[in-house]
Scaffold this active site. Structure first.
Site, PDB file in Angstrom:
ATOM      1  N   GLU A 116       0.886  -1.679  -0.200  1.00  0.00           N
ATOM      2  CA  GLU A 116      -0.052   0.477   0.080  1.00  0.00           C
ATOM      3  C   GLU A 116       0.905   0.893   0.284  1.00  0.00           C
ATOM      4  O   GLU A 116       0.383   2.677   0.382  1.00  0.00           O
ATOM      5  CB  GLU A 116      -1.344   0.370   1.063  1.00  0.00           C
ATOM      6  CG  GLU A 116      -2.105  -1.124   1.861  1.00  0.00           C
ATOM      7  CD  GLU A 116      -2.819  -1.205   0.026  1.00  0.00           C
ATOM      8  OE1 GLU A 116      -3.189  -0.263  -0.676  1.00  0.00           O
ATOM      9  OE2 GLU A 116      -3.237  -2.382   0.104  1.00  0.00           O
ATOM     10  N   HIS A 140      -2.827   1.783   8.541  1.00  0.00           N
ATOM     11  CA  HIS A 140      -3.832   1.152   7.986  1.00  0.00           C
ATOM     12  C   HIS A 140      -3.639  -0.599   8.799  1.00  0.00           C
ATOM     13  O   HIS A 140      -3.154  -0.884   8.805  1.00  0.00           O
ATOM     14  CB  HIS A 140      -3.257   0.788   6.440  1.00  0.00           C
ATOM     15  CG  HIS A 140      -4.113  -0.555   6.062  1.00  0.00           C
ATOM     16  ND1 HIS A 140      -5.711  -0.640   5.763  1.00  0.00           N
ATOM     17  CD2 HIS A 140      -3.823  -1.865   4.767  1.00  0.00           C
ATOM     18  CE1 HIS A 140      -6.172  -1.193   5.895  1.00  0.00           C
ATOM     19  NE2 HIS A 140      -5.206  -1.734   4.665  1.00  0.00           N
ATOM     20  N   HIS A 142      -6.906  -3.634   9.303  1.00  0.00           N
ATOM     21  CA  HIS A 142      -8.043  -4.758   9.334  1.00  0.00           C
ATOM     22  C   HIS A 142      -8.883  -4.364  10.962  1.00  0.00           C
ATOM     23  O   HIS A 142      -9.170  -5.864  11.066  1.00  0.00           O
ATOM     24  CB  HIS A 142      -7.688  -6.078   8.659  1.00  0.00           C
ATOM     25  CG  HIS A 142      -7.358  -5.672   7.552  1.00  0.00           C
ATOM     26  ND1 HIS A 142      -6.251  -6.540   6.412  1.00  0.00           N
ATOM     27  CD2 HIS A 142      -6.868  -4.648   7.022  1.00  0.00           C
ATOM     28  CE1 HIS A 142      -5.914  -6.407   5.499  1.00  0.00           C
ATOM     29  NE2 HIS A 142      -5.946  -5.487   5.399  1.00  0.00           N
ATOM     30  N   GLU A 170     -17.048  11.079  23.537  1.00  0.00           N
ATOM     31  CA  GLU A 170     -15.870  11.226  23.332  1.00  0.00           C
ATOM     32  C   GLU A 170     -15.628  11.649  21.842  1.00  0.00           C
ATOM     33  O   GLU A 170     -14.359  11.993  21.673  1.00  0.00           O
ATOM     34  CB  GLU A 170     -14.227  10.658  23.633  1.00  0.00           C
ATOM     35  CG  GLU A 170     -14.899   8.501  22.750  1.00  0.00           C
ATOM     36  CD  GLU A 170     -13.222   7.916  23.765  1.00  0.00           C
ATOM     37  OE1 GLU A 170     -11.992   8.322  23.798  1.00  0.00           O
ATOM     38  OE2 GLU A 170     -13.748   7.027  23.402  1.00  0.00           O
ATOM     39  N   HIS A 211     -12.843  -3.924   3.904  1.00  0.00           N
ATOM     40  CA  HIS A 211     -11.013  -4.282   4.177  1.00  0.00           C
ATOM     41  C   HIS A 211     -10.460  -3.934   5.224  1.00  0.00           C
ATOM     42  O   HIS A 211     -10.099  -3.958   5.618  1.00  0.00           O
ATOM     43  CB  HIS A 211     -10.939  -3.264   2.865  1.00  0.00           C
ATOM     44  CG  HIS A 211      -9.254  -3.689   3.011  1.00  0.00           C
ATOM     45  ND1 HIS A 211      -8.649  -3.958   1.325  1.00  0.00           N
ATOM     46  CD2 HIS A 211      -8.339  -3.107   3.739  1.00  0.00           C
ATOM     47  CE1 HIS A 211      -7.378  -3.920   1.677  1.00  0.00           C
ATOM     48  NE2 HIS A 211      -7.432  -3.616   2.800  1.00  0.00           N
TER      49      HIS A 211
HETATM   50  O1  2HA Z   1      -1.555  -7.121   3.431  1.00  0.00           O
HETATM   51  O2  2HA Z   1      -3.236  -4.923   4.440  1.00  0.00           O
HETATM   52  O3  2HA Z   1      -4.151  -3.796   2.147  1.00  0.00           O
HETATM   53  C1  2HA Z   1      -1.398  -5.316   3.916  1.00  0.00           C
HETATM   54  C2  2HA Z   1      -3.243  -5.417   3.238  1.00  0.00           C
HETATM   55  C3  2HA Z   1      -3.376  -4.623   2.361  1.00  0.00           C
HETATM   56 ZN    ZN Z   2      -5.007  -4.109   3.651  1.00  0.00          ZN
END
Ligand code: 2HA
Ligand code: ZN
Length: 275
Positions: A116, A140, A142, A170, A211
């Protein structure tokens, strides 16, 4: 100074492990990047070595020309970062055109920065400008409950922002500018990077449908705290929706306005619509 002794490197490693412990990084899921300060690069300069050719980023970030980043590696597991950061992470330099990078430290067993990288760098470019240079962290993850909500709520910024603000007092104070939502897209490339960085002009949080989530912040504490707050709010909403489809009571638009006044935050009226 040794790279591994630098305070920012220790903060980076700790944040990766905190995310792993939250359950947000199954397998090689998620990625983290930090825009390194000039004085921090000066401290570790002796250990940085050019052993790599310039590589294409896959997009252009001209405002980041000559900047240095610490980033997690593609295919690497957050679970392993604390055990072997030199295998899982790298320090990279951006060339003078903003279209290429090269590795100066880390990835000792081979590999490349996060898949990414285009999204991370385009977000950094937008947030650096929007924050007057103070934002340095793009994260980032998940995040389970936030992902679950992308199957049941309309994929609209106004709905995600308002529903998540309502779940904990909050929230509007922690993310007053709101949350952007990107519909499902193929990850890893320039298109999703462009869509995400467009939202980052306005927000510090962008949700990728089915995602995960991207957050931007000034330092590791603020950025991890932002992700944690949004995801906790999403967990409360998932629990609430699991009990009933209609809330019996909630925080009203006028109550949000009163909160904004006392906590000295600006809450855009577009999120305070009548339901
Ligand atoms: O594997 O999270 O979006 C890495 C990620 C791809
Ligand atoms: Zn991801």
């Amino acid at each position: 100074m040794k790279v591994l002794d630098a305070k920012f490197v220790q903060g980076f490693i700790r944040m990766c492990n905190d995310g792993w412990e939250q359950g947000w990084h199954e397998r090689n899921g998620g990625n983290l990047s930090y825009r390194i300060k000039d004085e921090e690069i000066a401290e570790i300069r002796d250990e940085l070595k050019v052993t790599d050719n310039w590589q294409e980023i896959g997009t252009e970030v001209p405002k980041l020309a000559g900047q240095y980043f610490m980033v997690t590696g593609s295919g690497k597991y957050f679970r392993n970062v604390i055990l072997d950061p030199e295998d899982s992470c790298s320090i990279i330099e951006i060339d003078e055109t903003g279209s290429r990078y090269r590795i100066l430290w880390g990835m000792v067993n081979g590999g490349r920065p996060t898949s990414e990288l285009p999204s991370h760098l385009m977000n950094h470019e937008v947030k650096m400008a929007a924050s007057g240079g103070t934002h340095r962290v793009i994260y980032h993850a998940h995040t389970t409950n936030t992902i679950a909500l992308t199957f049941v709520l309309p994929l609209e910024d106004e709905v995600f922002t308002r529903e998540l603000w309502e779940m904990a007092t909050e929230c509007p104070v922690v993310f007053p500018s709101g949350i952007g939502v990107v519909g499902w897209m193929v990850p890893g490339g320039r298109d999703i990077a462009v869509a995400t960085s467009e939202l980052m002009k306005k927000y510090d949080v962008a949700i990728w449908a089915h995602h995960g989530m991207f957050c931007s912040g000034e330092d590791f504490d603020l950025t991890f705290g932002l992700m944690h707050t949004v995801e906790k709010s999403a967990e409360i909403l998932v629990k609430t929706l699991s009990m009933t489809s209609e809330k019996r009571q909630t925080i009203t638009p006028d109550e949000f306005r009163a909160l904004a006044k006392d906590f000295k935050v600006e809450l855009p009226e577009e999120f305070l619509y009548e339901k």
